[in-house]
Every structure is written in structure tokens, then in C-alpha cells.
Design a protein around this motif. Structure first.
Motif, short mmCIF file in Angstrom:
data_model
loop_
_atom_site.label_atom_id
_atom_site.label_comp_id
_atom_site.label_asym_id
_atom_site.label_seq_id
_atom_site.Cartn_x
_atom_site.Cartn_y
_atom_site.Cartn_z
N GLU A 195 2.25 -2.25 11.36
CA GLU A 195 3.66 -2.49 10.99
C GLU A 195 4.12 -1.69 9.78
OE1 GLU A 195 2.79 -6.56 8.43
OE2 GLU A 195 3.62 -6.70 10.45
N GLU A 196 3.20 -1.26 8.90
CA GLU A 196 3.61 -0.57 7.69
C GLU A 196 3.18 0.90 7.71
OE1 GLU A 196 5.52 -1.87 5.62
OE2 GLU A 196 5.34 -4.01 6.03
N VAL A 197 4.07 1.80 7.28
CA VAL A 197 3.80 3.24 7.25
C VAL A 197 2.71 3.58 6.23
CG1 VAL A 197 4.80 5.50 6.72
CG2 VAL A 197 6.12 3.84 8.02
N TYR A 198 2.60 2.78 5.14
CA TYR A 198 1.65 3.15 4.08
C TYR A 198 0.20 3.06 4.53
CZ TYR A 198 1.99 -1.94 3.09
OH TYR A 198 2.02 -3.31 3.16
N TYR A 199 -0.11 2.34 5.61
CA TYR A 199 -1.47 2.35 6.14
C TYR A 199 -1.84 3.77 6.62
CZ TYR A 199 -1.49 -2.79 6.23
OH TYR A 199 -1.46 -4.12 5.89
N LEU A 200 -0.91 4.41 7.30
CA LEU A 200 -1.14 5.77 7.78
C LEU A 200 -1.29 6.73 6.60
CD1 LEU A 200 -1.42 7.57 10.25
CD2 LEU A 200 1.06 7.83 10.29
N GLY A 201 -0.47 6.53 5.57
CA GLY A 201 -0.59 7.35 4.37
C GLY A 201 -1.94 7.19 3.70
N ALA A 202 -2.46 5.96 3.69
CA ALA A 202 -3.76 5.70 3.06
C ALA A 202 -4.88 6.40 3.82
CB ALA A 202 -4.02 4.19 3.02
N ILE A 203 -4.82 6.38 5.16
CA ILE A 203 -5.83 7.08 5.95
C ILE A 203 -5.74 8.58 5.71
CG2 ILE A 203 -6.48 7.70 8.31
CD1 ILE A 203 -7.45 4.97 7.53
N ALA A 204 -4.52 9.11 5.59
CA ALA A 204 -4.33 10.55 5.35
C ALA A 204 -4.92 10.96 4.00
CB ALA A 204 -2.85 10.91 5.40
N LEU A 205 -4.60 10.19 2.96
CA LEU A 205 -5.11 10.54 1.63
C LEU A 205 -6.61 10.30 1.52
CD1 LEU A 205 -2.30 9.35 -0.82
CD2 LEU A 205 -2.72 11.61 0.11
N PHE A 240 -4.12 20.34 -0.92
CA PHE A 240 -2.83 20.66 -1.53
C PHE A 240 -1.70 20.34 -0.54
CE2 PHE A 240 0.67 23.47 -2.65
CZ PHE A 240 0.69 23.44 -4.03
N PHE A 241 -1.92 20.70 0.72
CA PHE A 241 -0.94 20.42 1.77
C PHE A 241 -0.64 18.93 1.84
CE2 PHE A 241 0.26 19.22 6.01
CZ PHE A 241 1.11 20.22 6.46
N THR A 242 -1.69 18.11 1.87
CA THR A 242 -1.50 16.65 1.99
C THR A 242 -0.88 16.07 0.73
OG1 THR A 242 -3.41 16.51 3.46
CG2 THR A 242 -2.65 14.46 2.47
N ALA A 243 -1.32 16.55 -0.44
CA ALA A 243 -0.79 16.04 -1.70
C ALA A 243 0.70 16.35 -1.83
CB ALA A 243 -1.56 16.64 -2.87
N LYS A 244 1.10 17.56 -1.47
CA LYS A 244 2.52 17.92 -1.54
C LYS A 244 3.34 17.18 -0.47
CE LYS A 244 2.14 20.47 -5.06
NZ LYS A 244 2.70 20.00 -6.35
N SER A 245 2.71 16.93 0.68
CA SER A 245 3.40 16.13 1.70
C SER A 245 3.71 14.74 1.17
CB SER A 245 2.52 16.03 2.96
OG SER A 245 2.30 17.29 3.55
#
Length: 430
Positions: free
Chosen positions: A34-44, A248-253
Motif C-alpha cells: 500500500e505504501e510507495v516508500y517500501y519500494l524506495g527502501a528496497i531500491a536504496l 549515484f543514479f539511485t541517490a539522485k533519483s
């Protein structure tokens, strides 16, 4: 030669594609929460561990090239000693990673800007997955040795079993046990050690007679050690540049907000899926080029170069065509959040271009690794990172926003392929 290339490449493709498939499943599982930040956590979290573990990719690549040349020379002792040295290095660095994990975490979260929710769940992921270090580095060494021995089947078996188990565990932990990000991390941890145990078992059964060629006194011989560390030093620097670029790509994203971070994560996942497919032929090139360099068969070496390029570039252009035809259908597999899909479609053109553009540098990488011509690989990556990627992003971000990071990444791949093409006549074809 086609038969030899495909015999090595097909198992590599199967095993390689299971890696991004795992990443795709993780992204899809978390992307439907339900929350977008879970996907962000997996990415980082993935970015941090890419930085940690990809840096030791030399344990796989360097081991393959040196072992393949020893295999071509029919030197059993040097082949086995290469494996022993790689495993010792893997053990030492694994211990250091675990010892310094708190420091690594603090530096990682200091360098990356993210929302508090993303950072909190990334820390949960980090604290579990850090303990995969011994299994991950050990598998690099053993699978690299298998490939150098012209055996692509065993790495395929290990990788497919590992990633299939990982996917099953992720589904159970995330959906059945509601463990979200922690479930993905635990699935990875358990699967990695099962994979290591399987690899050791296959090694002991298949290569029992080879292991008898082990000579303890040769571990510290000066010339083999000098070659081992020289090759791996260059690959390490090359890999650090690659890791830096993607990190760098992920951090700037992340600086563009959670929605763009989620969209870029999915699009980059699509780049990686194709890269692993093309790498099947790059890995075949590592094995064959090393073998023919060791045996001194120059005509076969040149033939292997030609055939690996034919197949690898063919996959790249085919993937670009598929992405051009099935844009929104592909994105809907990864997420059901319409704002993420709409945002990803804005930048879809870069996803179409990526496979075709990057296939050249992937194949050249395999060729140079097999020849243990690692100095030009290192120089190529430094040029692409420092003189192309960073300046293009810095000059373009204020005008083009998120498009600038995609332009920088695309030109980074072009620069890698172009510089290695320039180096090839001297280091490979002559």
C-alpha cells in the motif's frame, strides 16, 4: 564455434536471467504494497548492497579469466590454487564487512538522501542482509572457478536453485507473514547460504580429482599472487566506478521524490534484465577467450569474439524492440500504482534505447576479462564515469531534470563500448 558459444552461453543466460527475475519479483511484491516508500527502501537497500558486494565482483571475474587460461594450459595445480586464493580473499573480506557493518551503515545513510520512512525501512533491510556477505563472496569465487573450467552448467544450477528458493521465501514472508521489507531480506539471507552449500557439494563431487592437485606451499608463490592481485585490482577499480554510477543514479533519483524513485527503479530493473541476458554471451566469451589465450589458438580466439558479439548484440536489439511494443503492459507487471506508471512512461524512451546501446560494452567486458586484459577495462570505465557520466548529469540536470540522469547513463554505456573498441586491436585482436 557457434556450438561452443551456445553450450556456455545458454546455461549462463538461464542463471543470469534468474537474478533480475528475483529483483523483478521483489519489486513487484513490494510495489503492490500500500505504501510507495517500501519500494524506495528496497531500491536504496539494493543500491547499498550493490556497492558493497559488486565491489568484490573481481572474485568472480578475475577467477574466471585466470582459471580459464590455466585450463587452456592444462595446468591442474594452478587452476586449483586460483580457487583457493579466491576463497581466502573472500573469507578475509567477508569478516571485515561483518566487523565494520555499523560503520558501513552509518556512512551509507549519511551519503544517501531519502525520506524518513524510506530510510527507516532501508535500515531494517540492511541489518538482516549484511549477514549474507560470506555466502555471497564465496559464491563469487566458486562460480567464477566453474566458468573458468568451461562449466557453465553448475553456476546455472546453483543460481537457479538459489533464486527460485529466494522467490518462494519472499512470497511467503511478504504476503503470508506480512513481513514487508524484512521478509525480502530474510528470504535473501536463507537462500544465499543454501546456494553456497549446494556449490560446495557440486565442487567436491565433480572435481575431487582436481582438488588433489592442491599444493599448500604454492598459495604464497610470488608470480601467481602478483598476477591474481594485479588482475583483481584493475577489475575492482572498474567495478567501483560501475557501482558508483548506479548508486549515484539511485541517490539522485531519490532526490526527485518517492514517485520518480519508484519509476526509475522499475525502469532500471528492465535495463538489468537485458544486461543479464547479454551477459550470458559475455560469460561465454570469458571462458573461451581465456581458454584460447592459454592454449595459444589465435584463430579460435578471434572466431569466439565474432560469434559472441553476433549473439549478444542480437539480444540487445531484440529487447529494445520488445520494450518499444509493450510499454504499459510491461510496467503493469511491476506496479499497480498509476502515478508510478504514468511517470515511468515519460522516461520510457531511455528504456527502449538502453538494451541496444549497452550490449556492445557488455560483450567487450567478457572478452577483456577472459584475456585478463584488465588495465584497458579499468581505464575505459574511469573515462566513462569521470569524463562522460558525471559532466553530462551536472550540465543537464537543471535543464532536463530526471531526463538528465537517463541521458548520462546512456552516454556512459556508449563511452564504455567505444573506448574498449579502440583498445581491442592492441590488447585482444593482435
Amino acid at each position: 564455434m557457434n556450438k561452443k558459444v551456445l553450450k556456455l552461453a545458454i546455461p549462463n543466460i538461464i542463471s543470469n536471467l534468474s537474478v533480475p527475475l528475483l529483483g523483478a519479483v521483489d519489486t513487484a511484491l513490494v510495489g503492490h504494497l500500500e505504501e510507495v516508500y517500501y519500494l524506495g527502501a528496497i531500491a536504496l537497500g539494493g543500491m547499498i548492497f550493490n556497492f558493497i558486494f559488486w565491489g568484490f565482483g573481481f572474485l568472480r571475474m578475475g577467477t574466471t579469466g585466470i582459471t580459464a587460461q590455466a585450463f587452456g594450459e592444462q595446468n591442474k595445480t594452478e587452476s586449483v590454487m586460483t580457487l583457493v586464493r579466491a576463497l581466502l580473499v573472500a573469507g578475509v573480506f567477508s569478516f571485515m564487512i561483518l566487523l565494520l557493518q555499523t560503520w558501513i551503515a552509518d556512512i551509507s545513510f549519511w551519503l544517501v538522501e531519502a525520506t524518513p520512512e524510506v530510510e527507516r525501512f532501508t535500515k531494517v533491510y540492511f541489518d538482516i542482509r549484511i549477514f549474507t556477505a560470506p555466502a555471497t563472496l564465496g559464491l563469487y569465487a566458486i562460480n567464477g572457478w566453474f566458468l573458468g573450467m568451461q562449466n557453465a552448467r553448475y553456476p546455472m544450477i546453483v543460481t537457479v536453485v538459489l533464486n527460485t528458493l529466494n522467490i518462494i521465501l519472499d512470497v511467503i514472508f511478504v504476503y503470508s507473514l506480512n513481513m514487508n521489507v524484512a521478509g525480502v531480506a530474510w528470504g535473501t539471507l536463507i537462500a544465499r547460504y543454501v546456494g553456497l552449500a549446494l556449490a560446495i557439494g557440486l565442487l567436491m563431487v565433480k572435481y575431487k580429482s582436481w582438488l588433489k592437485a592442491y599444493v599448500r606451499e604454492k598459495i604464497l608463490e610470488v608470480e601467481p599472487l602478483k598476477k591474481f592481485f594485479s588482475v583483481n585490482r584493475d577489475i575492482f577499480i572498474r567495478t567501483l566506478c560501475l557501482i558508483f554510477t548506479f548508486s549515484f543514479f539511485t541517490a539522485k533519483s531519490a532526490e526527485f521524490g518517492n514517485v520518480i524513485l519508484a519509476a526509475n527503479t522499475i525502469l532500471l530493473q528492465l535495463w538489468m534484465i537485458v544486461s543479464y541476458g547479454v551477459d550470458g554471451f559475455a560469460f561465454a566469451a570469458e571462458s573461451l577467450i581465456g581458454r584460447y589465450k592459454g592454449s595459444g589458438e589465435k584463430d579460435k580466439l578471434k572466431s569466439a569474439v565474432t560469434h559472441c558479439f553476433f549473439w549478444g548484440i542480437g539480444i540487445g536489439f531484440t529487447a529494445s524492440l520488445v520494450y518499444a511494443l509493450f510499454d504499459e503492459s510491461i510496467l503493469s507487471i511491476f506496479t499497480n500504482q498509476q502515478n508510478v506508471i504514468t511517470t515511468a512512461l515519460i522516461f520510457w524512451g531511455w528504456t527502449i534505447a538502453g538494451p541496444a546501446v549497452s550490449s556492445f560494452c557488455y560483450i567487450w567486458d567478457g572478452i577483456f576479462i577472459g584475456a585478463t586484459a584488465t588495465e584497458p577495462m579499468r581505464n575505459s570505465m574511469i573515462i566513462a564515469t569521470v569524463l562522460i557520466f558525471l559532466p553530462v548529469y551536472a550540465l543537464g540536470v537543471s535543464y532536463f531534470g530526471n531526463h538528465a540522469i537517463w541521458l548520462a547513463l546512456t552516454l556512459f554505456m556508449v563511452a564504455r563500448g567505444a573506448t574498449l573498441t579502440v583498445y581491442a586491436p592492441k590488447y585482444i585482436l593482435r
